[in-house]
Motif scaffolding. Structure first.
Motif, PDB file in Angstrom:
ATOM      1  N   VAL A 200      28.872  18.985  45.171  1.00  0.00           N
ATOM      2  CA  VAL A 200      28.075  19.614  44.128  1.00  0.00           C
ATOM      3  C   VAL A 200      26.692  18.976  44.117  1.00  0.00           C
ATOM      4  O   VAL A 200      26.545  17.764  44.341  1.00  0.00           O
ATOM      5  N   ALA A 201      25.683  19.793  43.887  1.00  0.00           N
ATOM      6  CA  ALA A 201      24.302  19.334  43.725  1.00  0.00           C
ATOM      7  C   ALA A 201      23.909  19.545  42.266  1.00  0.00           C
ATOM      8  O   ALA A 201      24.137  20.620  41.699  1.00  0.00           O
ATOM      9  N   ILE A 202      23.305  18.520  41.667  1.00  0.00           N
ATOM     10  CA  ILE A 202      22.946  18.544  40.246  1.00  0.00           C
ATOM     11  C   ILE A 202      21.432  18.436  40.129  1.00  0.00           C
ATOM     12  O   ILE A 202      20.825  17.530  40.718  1.00  0.00           O
ATOM     13  N   ASP A 203      20.853  19.314  39.377  1.00  0.00           N
ATOM     14  CA  ASP A 203      19.413  19.260  39.111  1.00  0.00           C
ATOM     15  C   ASP A 203      19.201  18.470  37.824  1.00  0.00           C
ATOM     16  O   ASP A 203      19.393  18.982  36.719  1.00  0.00           O
ATOM     17  N   ALA A 204      18.802  17.206  37.990  1.00  0.00           N
ATOM     18  CA  ALA A 204      18.567  16.332  36.847  1.00  0.00           C
ATOM     19  C   ALA A 204      17.088  16.092  36.616  1.00  0.00           C
ATOM     20  O   ALA A 204      16.707  15.094  35.980  1.00  0.00           O
ATOM     21  N   ASN A 205      16.240  16.992  37.103  1.00  0.00           N
ATOM     22  CA  ASN A 205      14.800  16.863  36.869  1.00  0.00           C
ATOM     23  C   ASN A 205      14.509  17.306  35.436  1.00  0.00           C
ATOM     24  O   ASN A 205      14.694  18.487  35.098  1.00  0.00           O
ATOM     25  N   PRO A 206      14.074  16.400  34.570  1.00  0.00           N
ATOM     26  CA  PRO A 206      13.879  16.779  33.168  1.00  0.00           C
ATOM     27  C   PRO A 206      12.623  17.613  32.919  1.00  0.00           C
ATOM     28  O   PRO A 206      12.462  18.181  31.827  1.00  0.00           O
ATOM     29  N   ASP A 207      11.737  17.691  33.888  1.00  0.00           N
ATOM     30  CA  ASP A 207      10.450  18.352  33.642  1.00  0.00           C
ATOM     31  C   ASP A 207      10.407  19.778  34.178  1.00  0.00           C
ATOM     32  O   ASP A 207      10.181  20.731  33.439  1.00  0.00           O
ATOM     33  N   PHE A 208      10.604  19.918  35.470  1.00  0.00           N
ATOM     34  CA  PHE A 208      10.485  21.245  36.080  1.00  0.00           C
ATOM     35  C   PHE A 208      11.498  21.354  37.212  1.00  0.00           C
ATOM     36  O   PHE A 208      11.164  21.334  38.387  1.00  0.00           O
TER      37      PHE A 208
END
Length: 427
Positions: A200-208
């Motif tokens: 699984v790939a998780i997008d943990a970028n809080p900005d964009f």
């Protein structure tokens, strides 16, 4: 002369022909019969003396089926009557004379080393499917794998290395536009395409965060925040409902950032969502933001087992990658520095303005592996990534990177538990 038979009316049996009276009146020619007498053999019986021992006898149940059963004459007369006795078979030997079979094989026969030399006369082997060898094999030749194909098999076997615990990889870059999100999508897809376990790939970028734009958006727009706040997600099917899947079987959890968002993702939200995902996925690849001081990024780094630092092929990018490793070492994350890998991305088709060999030598001085990703037209488009459309050189570079990461997978120590570094800070 009339030879019609004469009926005997005085016979005790009506209708019987009187043959005696007929042949007495009409005698025929004399008949001579010779009989050969065969003398009968003389049988001599030797009586048993009282000193001779009796022959051994056994019961009928213990006698083999193929031995002949001998019955006394008196027993045969009584068979079928009320006083019939059970016939007693006779056999030549006793059951104690048989050698018992061993219950267990000797250690020499059960040893695995015994079969080392037992191989097929002409063992099957893989045939080449590429290049000149592959073309000749299509017309009847039997060439084996070429050296390049053998290296590919070895590399992919390293990627399939057994994973005994959940492993999380953080992909970071302190400079925007370095190719961090693209590297996360391709690296995760490489593992998902070559391994049988769940990735699984998780997008943990809080900005964009735009990882979903490279792997595929969720059909209902569910994000990591929805997963962190959900209840009753114990089953894998319930967790999978919050993910999207690309053509390489990579699952993706999108970032909660939207143009209407008023609240950035927090570290607690990531921890809650990641705790749920770790129960069902073996490999987690996390796309972090550029701010290493953000609570969400710090939560990712604290729970990661390895880190991938992405840098463009520029002087400022290489300096930022070196500064990132220095920051990790000075903030109590030395274990991530020891398990870090550097990716140098060529973002333009022209020759880079920096000496890539010098960059590799720089990071080799601190014993960190470096992977150079060449320019790829499909990746430069910026849309959905299809692993089948990558250039062979790009695919090779990411497989080398994946093999380098898989070499550091945790393994059990013989006779005991795992080390703290193998399990990660979250174990």
């Amino acid at each position: 002369m009339d030879r019609t038979p004469i009926l005997n009316s005085h016979s005790s049996e009506p209708g019987r022909v009187g043959y005696d009276a007929y042949f007495s009146q009409h005698p025929g020619p004399p008949v001579t019969t010779s009989v050969t007498t065969v003398p009968e053999p003389k049988l001599t019986a030797t009586p048993l003396s009282a000193d001779q021992p009796d022959l051994p006898t056994t019961s009928a149940a213990s006698a083999p089926a193929h031995e002949t059963t001998v019955m006394a004459e008196s027993d045969m007369r009584n068979v079928g009557g009320t006083s019939a006795s059970v016939p007693v078979p006779e056999r030549a030997g006793r059951s104690s004379d048989l050698v018992p079979l061993p219950e267990n094989l000797p250690a020499a026969l059960s040893s695995p080393e015994l079969l080392v030399g037992v191989t097929a006369y002409r063992p099957a082997r893989l045939r080449s499917t590429r290049g000149v060898r592959g073309a000749l094999n299509k017309v009847g030749f039997r060439f084996g794998l070429s050296p390049a194909e053998q290296r590919t098999e070895e590399r992919r076997n390293r990627i399939r290395h057994q994973l005994t615990a959940t492993f999380q990889v953080a992909v970071i870059s302190v400079k925007g536009g370095a190719g961090r999100t693209t590297a996360t999508a391709v690296l995760g897809s490489t593992f998902a395409n070559l391994r049988a376990d769940r990735v699984v790939a998780i997008d943990a970028n809080p900005d964009f965060g735009d990882l979903a734009s490279r792997t595929g958006r969720h059909p209902y727009g569910l994000t990591l925040r929805d997963l962190a706040r959900a209840s009753g997600v114990e089953a894998f099917s319930a967790v999978q409902a919050f993910t999207s899947t690309n053509t390489a079987d990579l699952a993706t959890v999108a970032s909660p950032w939207t143009t209407e968002s008023n609240e950035a993702m927090s570290g607690a939200e990531f921890d809650n969502a990641a705790a749920i995902l770790r129960r069902h996925y073996n490999l987690l690849f996390v796309d972090c933001g550029t701010g290493v001081l953000h609570p969400a990024t710090q939560a990712v780094l604290a729970a990661s087992n390895a880190v991938v630092v992405v840098t463009p092929a520029s002087v400022r990018g290489v300096a930022g990658a070196a500064s990132t490793l220095s920051w990790l070492g000075s903030h109590g994350l030395e274990r991530l520095v020891g398990r870090s890998t550097i990716i140098v991305v060529h973002q333009h088709p022209a020759k880079p303005i920096v000496d890539v060999d010098a960059v590799e030598h720089l990071f080799a001085s601190i014993r960190r592996p470096t992977t150079v990703v060449p320019f790829d037209q499909h990746l430069a488009e910026g849309g959905l990534i299809d692993m089948r459309l990558l250039d062979p050189a790009t695919r090779l570079a990411f497989e080398e990177l994946a093999a380098s990461i898989a070499d550091g997978f945790p393994s059990y120590v013989v006779g005991g538990a795992r080390g703290a570094d193998d399990a990660g800070a979250w174990a």
